[in-house]
Design a protein around this motif. Structure first.
Motif, PDB file in Angstrom:
ATOM      1  N   ASP A 133      45.545  39.207  43.642  1.00 42.45           N
ATOM      2  CA  ASP A 133      45.025  38.831  42.237  1.00 42.45           C
ATOM      3  C   ASP A 133      45.995  38.031  41.570  1.00 42.45           C
ATOM      4  O   ASP A 133      45.569  37.237  40.815  1.00 42.45           O
ATOM      5  CB  ASP A 133      45.011  40.293  41.533  1.00 42.45           C
ATOM      6  CG  ASP A 133      43.758  41.354  42.123  1.00 42.45           C
ATOM      7  OD1 ASP A 133      42.766  41.119  41.643  1.00 42.45           O
ATOM      8  OD2 ASP A 133      44.342  41.995  42.818  1.00 42.45           O
ATOM      9  N   GLN A 182      44.605  28.185  38.123  1.00 36.24           N
ATOM     10  CA  GLN A 182      45.072  29.068  37.173  1.00 36.24           C
ATOM     11  C   GLN A 182      46.677  29.296  37.423  1.00 36.24           C
ATOM     12  O   GLN A 182      46.951  30.183  38.424  1.00 36.24           O
ATOM     13  CB  GLN A 182      44.351  30.315  37.232  1.00 36.24           C
ATOM     14  CG  GLN A 182      42.879  30.395  37.269  1.00 36.24           C
ATOM     15  CD  GLN A 182      42.059  29.596  36.145  1.00 36.24           C
ATOM     16  OE1 GLN A 182      43.019  29.470  35.083  1.00 36.24           O
ATOM     17  NE2 GLN A 182      41.321  28.878  36.212  1.00 36.24           N
ATOM     18  N   ASN A 194      43.863  34.810  39.915  1.00 36.02           N
ATOM     19  CA  ASN A 194      42.566  34.482  40.734  1.00 36.02           C
ATOM     20  C   ASN A 194      41.504  34.528  39.633  1.00 36.02           C
ATOM     21  O   ASN A 194      40.143  34.328  40.034  1.00 36.02           O
ATOM     22  CB  ASN A 194      42.145  35.682  41.815  1.00 36.02           C
ATOM     23  CG  ASN A 194      41.954  36.973  41.259  1.00 36.02           C
ATOM     24  OD1 ASN A 194      42.347  37.373  40.165  1.00 36.02           O
ATOM     25  ND2 ASN A 194      41.436  37.818  41.913  1.00 36.02           N
ATOM     26  N   THR A 195      41.673  34.691  38.339  1.00 38.48           N
ATOM     27  CA  THR A 195      40.730  34.525  37.147  1.00 38.48           C
ATOM     28  C   THR A 195      41.192  33.912  36.058  1.00 38.48           C
ATOM     29  O   THR A 195      42.493  34.172  35.896  1.00 38.48           O
ATOM     30  CB  THR A 195      40.131  35.850  36.810  1.00 38.48           C
ATOM     31  OG1 THR A 195      41.229  36.510  36.246  1.00 38.48           O
ATOM     32  CG2 THR A 195      39.707  36.614  37.972  1.00 38.48           C
ATOM     33  N   PRO A 196      40.585  33.195  35.368  1.00 30.94           N
ATOM     34  CA  PRO A 196      41.092  32.563  34.075  1.00 30.94           C
ATOM     35  C   PRO A 196      41.457  33.480  32.839  1.00 30.94           C
ATOM     36  O   PRO A 196      42.404  33.544  32.187  1.00 30.94           O
ATOM     37  CB  PRO A 196      39.970  31.531  33.586  1.00 30.94           C
ATOM     38  CG  PRO A 196      38.846  31.404  34.520  1.00 30.94           C
ATOM     39  CD  PRO A 196      39.240  32.653  35.562  1.00 30.94           C
ATOM     40  N   TYR A 197      40.750  34.729  33.114  1.00 33.02           N
ATOM     41  CA  TYR A 197      41.077  35.939  32.158  1.00 33.02           C
ATOM     42  C   TYR A 197      42.366  36.501  32.342  1.00 33.02           C
ATOM     43  O   TYR A 197      43.242  36.482  31.264  1.00 33.02           O
ATOM     44  CB  TYR A 197      40.146  37.135  32.480  1.00 33.02           C
ATOM     45  CG  TYR A 197      40.587  38.148  31.640  1.00 33.02           C
ATOM     46  CD1 TYR A 197      40.520  38.666  30.433  1.00 33.02           C
ATOM     47  CD2 TYR A 197      40.993  39.411  32.481  1.00 33.02           C
ATOM     48  CE1 TYR A 197      40.887  39.661  29.810  1.00 33.02           C
ATOM     49  CE2 TYR A 197      41.334  40.555  31.832  1.00 33.02           C
ATOM     50  CZ  TYR A 197      41.330  40.673  30.601  1.00 33.02           C
ATOM     51  OH  TYR A 197      41.644  41.792  29.852  1.00 33.02           O
TER      52      TYR A 197
END
Ligand code: T4K
Length: 375
Positions: free
Chosen positions: A178, A57, A201-204
């Protein structure tokens, strides 16, 4: 008596792509007429950087400062964020621009990074995150920081401006926290003239940041929220693609220069140099000396001025401390009595010229000057 250098030896010299290779890329951009707004060069750069930095990401931005501001917004930070005063102005400014109150935390004397043991005492009901900086490319104590964040439900936003390609026990620095911000300014180990990247750390979080860097526009009919313009353009992305092929050699060159500095500056009373950290893959972004005024006989400022007489342009990164800036010094956590180590470090640290192409005889001469000017 040593002669001054004929030309100034600056703190750094930007890595440049081969002009013929860049011309070919420019021709392709010209032919496509796509100059900005997420074109093919930006997409290619993002794919390649995601591979190099080991983060699925990843998004690129027009500079590291805007990237930090967007990260604050994407993470929905508010209230107070605990950070370090020993950093470039952009770290703390990005909080203020996001209407977040910076809370200054003291640093470690040996690493110059935020001292995790001082963080907990600064947490209040308003704290939403910790913003540590991997200063001069030396990673923070990521495990201790994460433990505190988990205990109090805080986000961790790393200012990784100096840690392009750095790994901790084989893991990329982007694997911690994050979000991490990498600066691609011309003075950095790797650059896109101006530019930066965020890893998430997230696609969101990537989706949110991508929206925010494009004015909050989802598609021509839908604007989701007030975003900004944080886009990198195609020409800069082309520079980035070409420099990615050269960055390993640049880091290797910087390592050699660093080793020479360490060798020649060994055993000068009052001068301390850092060493590599076991388990860390370093990228050698800065070469920093710590000057003990009493033992060496000159203050940091005096060494800076004397070096300048020899045409050696060193830099006092990071002096003054952010907590001593006019705009921050009235914040209670900015009081010098609460930041004794940061104030001591800022008074004693000097960055010497470093890049991967600095000739060995220049390094030797700079070290001879440092030996020679000692009273
Ligand atoms: N967080 C941290 C921890 C940072 O260190 C930075 C940036 C940021 C966030 C923000 O990232 P960005 O928004 O910049 O992407 C430089 C850089 O402008 C700045 O990017 C960097 N940190 C900071 C530590 O250093 P100055 O004011 O020291 O740069 P300047 O113009 O004096 O350049 C230093 C030397 O480099 C010059 O004497 C000569 C050489 N140089 C410089 C440029 C720009 C060249 O030879 N060619 C050039 O094009 O801030």
């Amino acid at each position: 008596m040593l002669e001054p250098f004929k030309e100034p030896v600056f703190i750094t010299k930007p890595l440049l792509p081969e002009i013929e290779e860049l011309s070919a890329m420019l021709e392709a951009i010209w032919a496509s007429n796509q100059l900005s707004n997420n074109g093919t060069m930006v997409k290619q750069l993002e794919r390649e950087l995601a591979g190099y930095l080991g983060s699925e990401q990843l998004s690129v931005f027009s500079n590291g400062t805007v990237a930090l501001q967007i990260a604050c917004r994407a993470l929905r930070l508010s209230g107070e964020v605990i950070t370090t005063p020993f950093t470039f102005a952009a770290t703390v400014h990005s909080l203020m621009w996001s209407n977040i109150k910076p809370v200054f935390c003291d640093i470690e004397e040996d690493t110059f990074n935020i001292n995790p043991d001082c963080i907990e005492a600064l947490i209040t009901q308003d704290t939403t995150a910790i913003l540590p900086v991997h200063v001069f490319g030396r990673p923070c104590n990521v495990e201790k920081i994460q433990k505190i964040a988990d205990k109090y439900g805080l986000k961790v936003l790393y200012d990784a401006a100096h840690t392009f390609g750095v790994k901790i026990d084989g893991k990329p620095v982007s694997a911690f926290g994050d979000v991490s911000m990498f600066s691609f300014h011309a003075t950095k180990v790797y650059h896109t003239i101006e530019g930066g990247a965020l890893t998430f750390n997230t696609p969101y979080l990537k989706e949110r940041a991508d929206l925010l860097r494009n004015f909050g526009i989802l598609d021509t009919g839908t604007v989701m929220e007030p975003g900004t313009n944080g886009k990198l353009n195609e020409v800069q992305a082309a520079v980035g693609i070409l420099l990615l092929k050269k960055v390993e050699a640049e880091i290797e060159g910087r390592k050699k220069v660093t080793e020479l500095y360490r060798k020649y500056l060994d055993n000068i009373p009052g001068i301390t140099v850092s060493s590599d950290v076991e388990g860390v893959t370093h990228n050698y972004p800065y070469f920093v000396i710590k000057i003990d005024r009493d033992e060496y006989g000159l203050s940091c400022d005096e060494v800076f001025s004397k070096l300048k007489e020899y045409n050696v342009i060193s830099r006092r990164y990071f002096y003054p401390l952010c907590s001593n800036f006019q705009c921050y010094r009235d914040i209670p956590s900015a009081a010098a009595s609460r930041l004794p180590i940061a104030n001591k470090v800022a008074d004693s640290v000097l960055s010497l010229p470093l890049h991967g192409r600095l000739p060995a005889d220049h390094v030797e001469k700079i070290c001879d000057i440092i030996k020679g000017i000692r009273p």
